[in-house]
Write an enzyme that holds these catalytic residues in place. Structure first.
Site, PDB file in Angstrom:
ATOM      1  N   ASN A  87       0.832  -1.202   0.000  1.00  0.00           N
ATOM      2  CA  ASN A  87       0.000   0.000   0.000  1.00  0.00           C
ATOM      3  C   ASN A  87       0.868   1.255   0.000  1.00  0.00           C
ATOM      4  O   ASN A  87       1.879   1.322   0.692  1.00  0.00           O
ATOM      5  CB  ASN A  87      -0.897   0.028   1.239  1.00  0.00           C
ATOM      6  CG  ASN A  87      -1.917  -1.083   1.204  1.00  0.00           C
ATOM      7  OD1 ASN A  87      -1.620  -2.158   0.708  1.00  0.00           O
ATOM      8  ND2 ASN A  87      -3.087  -0.834   1.699  1.00  0.00           N
ATOM      9  N   ASP A  89      -0.719   4.178   0.687  1.00  0.00           N
ATOM     10  CA  ASP A  89      -1.382   5.066   1.646  1.00  0.00           C
ATOM     11  C   ASP A  89      -0.715   4.973   3.020  1.00  0.00           C
ATOM     12  O   ASP A  89       0.150   4.126   3.244  1.00  0.00           O
ATOM     13  CB  ASP A  89      -2.880   4.727   1.742  1.00  0.00           C
ATOM     14  CG  ASP A  89      -3.118   3.332   2.317  1.00  0.00           C
ATOM     15  OD1 ASP A  89      -2.710   3.074   3.458  1.00  0.00           O
ATOM     16  OD2 ASP A  89      -3.726   2.490   1.620  1.00  0.00           O
ATOM     17  N   HIS A 104       6.360  -0.597  -2.045  1.00  0.00           N
ATOM     18  CA  HIS A 104       6.034   0.089  -3.299  1.00  0.00           C
ATOM     19  C   HIS A 104       6.004   1.607  -3.130  1.00  0.00           C
ATOM     20  O   HIS A 104       5.362   2.314  -3.905  1.00  0.00           O
ATOM     21  CB  HIS A 104       4.700  -0.423  -3.865  1.00  0.00           C
ATOM     22  CG  HIS A 104       4.798  -1.822  -4.387  1.00  0.00           C
ATOM     23  ND1 HIS A 104       3.713  -2.614  -4.683  1.00  0.00           N
ATOM     24  CD2 HIS A 104       5.892  -2.587  -4.668  1.00  0.00           C
ATOM     25  CE1 HIS A 104       4.118  -3.793  -5.117  1.00  0.00           C
ATOM     26  NE2 HIS A 104       5.437  -3.812  -5.116  1.00  0.00           N
ATOM     27  N   CYS A 136      18.372  19.063  -6.889  1.00  0.00           N
ATOM     28  CA  CYS A 136      19.118  19.305  -8.137  1.00  0.00           C
ATOM     29  C   CYS A 136      18.373  20.205  -9.119  1.00  0.00           C
ATOM     30  O   CYS A 136      18.866  20.479 -10.206  1.00  0.00           O
ATOM     31  CB  CYS A 136      19.456  17.965  -8.806  1.00  0.00           C
ATOM     32  SG  CYS A 136      18.057  17.207  -9.653  1.00  0.00           S
ATOM     33  N   GLY A 176      -5.587  -8.753   1.571  1.00  0.00           N
ATOM     34  CA  GLY A 176      -6.001  -7.816   0.521  1.00  0.00           C
ATOM     35  C   GLY A 176      -5.035  -7.668  -0.624  1.00  0.00           C
ATOM     36  O   GLY A 176      -4.860  -6.575  -1.144  1.00  0.00           O
TER      37      GLY A 176
HETATM   38  P1  NAD Z   1      -4.989  -5.689  -6.151  1.00  0.00           P
HETATM   39  O1  NAD Z   1      -5.876  -4.519  -6.450  1.00  0.00           O
HETATM   40  O2  NAD Z   1      -4.299  -6.366  -7.245  1.00  0.00           O
HETATM   41  O3  NAD Z   1      -5.875  -6.776  -5.397  1.00  0.00           O
HETATM   42  C1  NAD Z   1      -6.753  -6.398  -4.371  1.00  0.00           C
HETATM   43  C2  NAD Z   1      -7.093  -7.620  -3.536  1.00  0.00           C
HETATM   44  O4  NAD Z   1      -7.842  -7.181  -2.419  1.00  0.00           O
HETATM   45  C3  NAD Z   1      -7.937  -8.668  -4.256  1.00  0.00           C
HETATM   46  O5  NAD Z   1      -7.355  -9.930  -4.019  1.00  0.00           O
HETATM   47  C4  NAD Z   1      -9.319  -8.571  -3.593  1.00  0.00           C
HETATM   48  O6  NAD Z   1      -9.923  -9.855  -3.365  1.00  0.00           O
HETATM   49  C5  NAD Z   1      -8.994  -7.969  -2.254  1.00  0.00           C
HETATM   50  N1  NAD Z   1     -10.053  -7.078  -1.771  1.00  0.00           N
HETATM   51  C6  NAD Z   1     -10.807  -6.187  -2.454  1.00  0.00           C
HETATM   52  N2  NAD Z   1     -11.653  -5.547  -1.630  1.00  0.00           N
HETATM   53  C7  NAD Z   1     -11.411  -6.044  -0.395  1.00  0.00           C
HETATM   54  C8  NAD Z   1     -11.963  -5.791   0.886  1.00  0.00           C
HETATM   55  N3  NAD Z   1     -12.941  -4.891   1.067  1.00  0.00           N
HETATM   56  N4  NAD Z   1     -11.485  -6.487   1.945  1.00  0.00           N
HETATM   57  C9  NAD Z   1     -10.498  -7.417   1.781  1.00  0.00           C
HETATM   58  N5  NAD Z   1      -9.953  -7.713   0.598  1.00  0.00           N
HETATM   59  C10 NAD Z   1     -10.401  -7.011  -0.485  1.00  0.00           C
HETATM   60  O7  NAD Z   1      -3.994  -5.194  -5.011  1.00  0.00           O
HETATM   61  P2  NAD Z   1      -2.420  -5.442  -4.781  1.00  0.00           P
HETATM   62  O8  NAD Z   1      -2.149  -6.901  -4.761  1.00  0.00           O
HETATM   63  O9  NAD Z   1      -2.089  -4.613  -3.588  1.00  0.00           O
HETATM   64  O10 NAD Z   1      -1.690  -4.828  -6.040  1.00  0.00           O
HETATM   65  C11 NAD Z   1      -2.021  -3.520  -6.450  1.00  0.00           C
HETATM   66  C12 NAD Z   1      -0.855  -2.553  -6.569  1.00  0.00           C
HETATM   67  O11 NAD Z   1      -1.426  -1.230  -6.652  1.00  0.00           O
HETATM   68  C13 NAD Z   1       0.038  -2.551  -5.362  1.00  0.00           C
HETATM   69  O12 NAD Z   1       1.330  -2.556  -5.837  1.00  0.00           O
HETATM   70  C14 NAD Z   1      -0.254  -1.237  -4.634  1.00  0.00           C
HETATM   71  O13 NAD Z   1       0.941  -0.522  -4.433  1.00  0.00           O
HETATM   72  C15 NAD Z   1      -1.080  -0.386  -5.575  1.00  0.00           C
HETATM   73  N6  NAD Z   1      -2.331   0.158  -4.949  1.00  0.00           N
HETATM   74  C16 NAD Z   1      -2.285   0.636  -3.674  1.00  0.00           C
HETATM   75  C17 NAD Z   1      -3.445   1.143  -3.089  1.00  0.00           C
HETATM   76  C18 NAD Z   1      -3.366   1.668  -1.665  1.00  0.00           C
HETATM   77  O14 NAD Z   1      -2.278   1.999  -1.212  1.00  0.00           O
HETATM   78  N7  NAD Z   1      -4.475   1.723  -0.903  1.00  0.00           N
HETATM   79  C19 NAD Z   1      -4.658   1.173  -3.797  1.00  0.00           C
HETATM   80  C20 NAD Z   1      -4.650   0.689  -5.108  1.00  0.00           C
HETATM   81  C21 NAD Z   1      -3.474   0.186  -5.675  1.00  0.00           C
HETATM   82 ZN    ZN Z   2      17.022  15.806  -8.122  1.00  0.00          ZN
END
Ligand code: NAD
Ligand code: ZN
Length: 235
Positions: A87, A89, A104, A136, A176
């Site tokens: 995440n 966030d 990430h 820079c 998640g």
């Molecule tokens: P993904 O979006 O690929 O998968 C999300 C997963 O969460 C799914 O397996 C789904 O079943 C599950 N899910 C969805 N809603 C849910 C809920 N309410 N409760 C529990 N589980 C739930 O996510 P990922 O594997 O983290 O890959 C996405 C990439 O995008 C990451 O690299 C991340 O850095 C980035 N991302 C981050 C955020 C954030 O920081 N909040 C948000 C979106 C994307």
């Molecule tokens: Zn710089």
């Protein structure tokens, strides 16, 4: 002493109001992920990349941690527990968690590809037509801090090391994450620790037999079951 490693993805913050990556069929808020978070093409898409991440910073500003983040904090207060999160966030920090490693990157940071400087801008707006790296003065070299596709993630080595050094007494809890970016099923199959997977639902592309224990449902609803499972093992 036995330890817990949490590995979390976008799903843990979905119940706080931040949409997941794959919630709209590969589009992240109507933007092509490949266009807005791709190390090989971001300079070509400079304006839209910054527009997208300005919107993400605004989105993350006022959201609050949910029951799952608070559950992680409670377990950290009682056990040796570390968090490797995909995440971007800051909801673990808002919940008071410590030892949170953002593999990430973080939404609050910018990263200068010209000089390597990573600097914090909070939830502020980045004006890509005038703002520059404070170290820079590069303008065109500054990208959002989150790690893009095809970008080297500098914190992966410490994550692999922690996972590969687990023993059968340890517990790794995945919450998640679809396993599309980091292969969590492969990790579960490789490491020696006991493993738990908690996602909204089954996904054919994520082989759940690789995990010792699987819990389905929204993160806010499964948090207490995960806490009880941990207590059953460590408590
Ligand atoms: P993904 O979006 O690929 O998968 C999300 C997963 O969460 C799914 O397996 C789904 O079943 C599950 N899910 C969805 N809603 C849910 C809920 N309410 N409760 C529990 N589980 C739930 O996510 P990922 O594997 O983290 O890959 C996405 C990439 O995008 C990451 O690299 C991340 O850095 C980035 N991302 C981050 C955020 C954030 O920081 N909040 C948000 C979106 C994307
Ligand atoms: Zn710089």
């Amino acid at each position: 002493m036995a330890r817990i490693i949490f590995m979390t993805g976008a799903g843990i913050s979905a119940d706080s109001g931040i949409p997941t990556f794959r919630s709209a069929g590969g589009l992240w808020h109507d933007y092509s992920v490949d266009k807005v978070a791709n190390m090989l093409t971001w300079k070509k898409n400079f304006t839209i990349v910054h527009e997208f991440f300005n919107a993400r910073r605004a989105e993350c500003k006022d959201v609050e941690p949910n029951a799952a983040h608070h559950m992680v904090k409670r377990l950290q207060d009682r056990f040796d527990a570390i968090v490797y999160t995909q995440n971007i966030d800051d909801l673990f920090e808002k919940a008071g968690c410590e030892n949170v490693i953002h593999v990430h990157g973080r939404i609050n940071d910018m990263s200068c590809t010209a000089c390597g400087n990573v600097f914090e801008i909070g939830f502020g707006h980045w004006d890509e037509t005038t703002d520059t790296c404070p170290k820079c003065a590069s303008r065109k070299g500054v990208k959002p801090g989150p790690i893009f596709f095809h970008e080297v993630a500098p914190l992966y080595p410490s994550m692999w090391k922690a996972l590969l050094s687990t023993t059968p007494d340890d517990l790794v809890i995945f919450i998640g994450t679809s396993g599309q970016v980091i292969d969590v099923a492969g990790i579960a199959e490789t490491i020696r620790a006991k493993t738990v997977l908690s996602n909204l639902e089954s996904d054919p592309s994520l082989p759940e037999h690789a995990f010792d224990h699987v819990v389905h449902g929204r993160a806010v609803d499964t948090a207490s079951a995960i806490e009880a499972y941990v207590e059953g093992i460590f408590g």
